[in-house]
Design an enzyme around this catalytic site. Structure first.
Site, PDB file in Angstrom:
ATOM      1  CE  LYS A  25      -3.148   0.566   3.457  1.00 24.58           C
ATOM      2  NZ  LYS A  25      -2.854   1.903   4.281  1.00 24.58           N
ATOM      3  CB  SER A  26       3.724   2.293   1.774  1.00 27.44           C
ATOM      4  OG  SER A  26       3.082   2.244   3.123  1.00 27.44           O
ATOM      5  NE  ARG A 126      -5.262   8.224  11.451  1.00 25.53           N
ATOM      6  CZ  ARG A 126      -4.568   7.662  10.507  1.00 25.53           C
ATOM      7  NH1 ARG A 126      -4.505   6.770   9.345  1.00 25.53           N
ATOM      8  NH2 ARG A 126      -3.218   7.023  10.211  1.00 25.53           N
ATOM      9  CD  GLN A 174       0.770   8.656   7.865  1.00 23.82           C
ATOM     10  OE1 GLN A 174       0.153   8.654   8.267  1.00 23.82           O
ATOM     11  NE2 GLN A 174       0.161   6.888   6.989  1.00 23.82           N
ATOM     12  CG  ASP A 320       0.870   0.283   9.697  1.00 22.86           C
ATOM     13  OD1 ASP A 320       0.528   0.960  10.097  1.00 22.86           O
ATOM     14  OD2 ASP A 320       0.773  -0.160   8.162  1.00 22.86           O
ATOM     15  CE  LYS A 347       0.011   3.658  13.154  1.00 21.61           C
ATOM     16  NZ  LYS A 347       0.145   5.182  12.375  1.00 21.61           N
ATOM     17  NE  ARG A 392      -2.176  -2.202   8.602  1.00 18.23           N
ATOM     18  CZ  ARG A 392      -2.545  -2.204   7.085  1.00 18.23           C
ATOM     19  NH1 ARG A 392      -2.135  -3.295   6.617  1.00 18.23           N
ATOM     20  NH2 ARG A 392      -1.784  -1.862   6.146  1.00 18.23           N
TER      21      ARG A 392
HETATM   22  C1  S3P Z   1       2.690   4.654   6.325  1.00 25.40           C
HETATM   23  C2  S3P Z   1       3.398   4.820   7.311  1.00 25.40           C
HETATM   24  C3  S3P Z   1       2.779   4.350   8.803  1.00 25.40           C
HETATM   25  C4  S3P Z   1       2.029   3.800   9.163  1.00 25.40           C
HETATM   26  C5  S3P Z   1       0.783   3.537   7.747  1.00 25.40           C
HETATM   27  C6  S3P Z   1       1.338   3.928   6.210  1.00 25.40           C
HETATM   28  C7  S3P Z   1       3.035   5.108   5.035  1.00 25.40           C
HETATM   29  O1  S3P Z   1       2.150   6.268   9.383  1.00 25.40           O
HETATM   30  O2  S3P Z   1       1.222   3.008   9.909  1.00 25.40           O
HETATM   31  O3  S3P Z   1      -0.062   2.218   7.456  1.00 25.40           O
HETATM   32  O4  S3P Z   1       3.263   4.609   3.837  1.00 25.40           O
HETATM   33  O5  S3P Z   1       4.370   5.946   5.011  1.00 25.40           O
HETATM   34  P1  S3P Z   1       2.349   6.599  10.181  1.00 25.40           P
HETATM   35  O6  S3P Z   1       3.639   7.113   9.206  1.00 25.40           O
HETATM   36  O7  S3P Z   1       1.917   7.928  11.093  1.00 25.40           O
HETATM   37  O8  S3P Z   1       3.704   6.109  11.698  1.00 25.40           O
END
Ligand code: S3P
Length: 439
Positions: A25-26, A126, A174, A320, A347, A392
């Protein structure tokens, strides 16, 4: 999925055979973002056709980017260059995706048009101050809704963003990525330091698109003003999706499962180390590079797990995976203690609370703390789980059916599609006795 799908999991079973999980996904989000603002064409293979990444795709289409697909994981993006995005006709709805909103806040902060980013009920609750505050320091003009929550109003930048040196108060990929994307549009250098190592997909992909990213005194740095060059992106299977099966096969007697072509970037595989500390039997085979990212096949066999104190330095690398790691803890002998994981509270749901409540309703002892959870391993009864619309949480509790004594019903499962389309089919094929019903 319909408005109120639920999973019914009959007790027992084992996970066997060979499976694949959908694309990361990322990485799928980042491929769309960088491909859109690159010069030239970007072809993505193995793209995750889940709702989150599809929301990012619509967002860039609404800003004038021509994107073909997804077609069996293939996506073709005609990049418009860093300054080629156009004002969207209406607010951009990013659904459930925190990654999309936070990264796009950075990417859009330096544009010369105004836009609004919004999302579903979960996303709109959020925290966004974590990106808005440093972006404002860079000269961005952002407004949030009440309490620093979405929607985000991004006004056109007045002159140009200015690079900053930012020490992140929390370990967040993020936030880091948001600032790096803003840094592409800033004068001077943007440097970000993190209190604990977080996923580095943005840095890897920027380099693959020909953009220099350096590490200076443990800070990630880039200079604004450069150009991204369209590139092919091969998306590995998502380790976070594989993790449900790593735990499922570890806890269910008779399991022996291979998960092919999973991303094993070391900034993502903390759960592998945590499970091994708990006694899991997981081998990483056929390791290879897939574009900018390492991948491997994972073989997991049943073993008796034991409770542990999860080392704090692994928390950010497994952030995650805690919902499913708490299921592993419930199936382990003894007590598992997780601390230093306050981020779980912000989350897609408050995952500490959601897991504590769900485990308790299955007859287990789970004590939430400010920044973690203490779980005592024990027998799992049947029960009804409120997944709180969190993908999740829903997938994690479905795996607990492998050791439950009665049926487990997981409610509010629509959002599984945000990260793992085809979860039920893949899980059934591997041996989970799960059925999906639509209310
Ligand atoms: C992600 C970073 C994570 C993760 C999210 C995806 C990303 O969040 O929990 O599912 O793709 O950069 P955080 O950076 O807020 O920890």
């Amino acid at each position: 999925m319909s408005a109120s799908s639920q999973l019914n999991v009959s007790p027992g079973g084992a996970l066997r055979g060979t499976i694949r999980v959908p694309g990361d996904k990322s990485i799928s989000h980042r491929a769309l973002m960088l491909g859109s603002i690159a010069e030239g064409t970007t072809c993505v293979h193995g793209f995750l056709e889940g709702q989150d990444a599809l929301a990012t795709m619509s967002a860039f289409r609404s800003m004038g980017v021509h994107i073909e697909g997804p077609n069996a994981g293939e996506v073709r993006i005609e990049g418009v260059g860093k300054h080629g995005l156009r004002i969207p006709a209406k607010p951009i709805d990013l659904g459930n995706s925190g990654t999309a909103m936070r990264l796009m806040a950075g990417l859009l902060a330096g544009q010369n048009f105004q836009c609004i980013l919004t999302g579903d009920e979960s996303l709109n609750s959020r925290p966004m101050a974590r990106v808005c505050q440093p972006l404002t320091q860079m000269g961005a003009r952002l407004e949030t809704g009440s309490g620093g929550r979405p929607p985000l109003l991004i006004r056109p930048v007045l002159d140009e963003l200015t690079g900053i040196n930012y020490e992140m108060p929390m370990a967040s990929a993020q936030v880091k990525s948001s600032l790096l994307l803003a840094g592409l549009y800033a004068s001077g250098r943007t440097c970000v330091s993190e209190p604990a190592c977080t996923r580095d997909h943005t840095e890897r992909m920027l380099r693959a698109f020909g953009y220099e990213v350096t590490i200076e005194d443990s800070r990630v740095c880039l200079a604004g003003g450069g150009t991204l060059l369209g590139n092919d992106v091969d998306v590995p299977g998502d380790f976070s999706s594989a993790a449900f099966f790593l735990v499922g096969a570890s806890i269910a007697k008779g399991s022996d499962l291979i998960i092919e072509c999973v991303g094993v970037n070391p900034t993502r595989t903390g759960a592998l180390e945590i499970l091994r500390l708990m006694g899991a039997d997981i081998s990483v085979v056929n390791e290879r590079e897939m574009g900018a990212e390492p991948v491997a096949d994972l073989r997991v066999r049943h073993s008796e797990l034991r409770g542990i104190n999860v080392p704090r330095d692994l928390v950010a690398l497994a952030i995650d995976e805690f919902p499913i790691l708490f299921i592993a803890a419930a199936c382990a002998r003894g007590r598992t203690v997780v601390s230093g994981a306050h981020e779980l509270r912000v989350k897609e749901s408050d995952r500490i609370d959601a897991m504590a409540q769900g485990l308790t309703s299955l007859g287990l002892q789970a004590h939430p703390t400010r920044d973690g959870l203490i779980v005592e391993g024990g027998p799992i009864s049947g029960g009804i789980i409120n997944s709180r619309g969190d993908h999740r949480i829903a997938m994690a509790f479905s795996m607990s059916g492998l050791l439950a004594s009665e049926e487990i019903v997981v409610n509010d499962c629509n959002n599984i599609h945000t990260s793992f389309p085809g979860f039920v089919q893949t899980a059934r094929r591997a041996g989970l006795r799960v059925a999906q019903t639509h209310g």
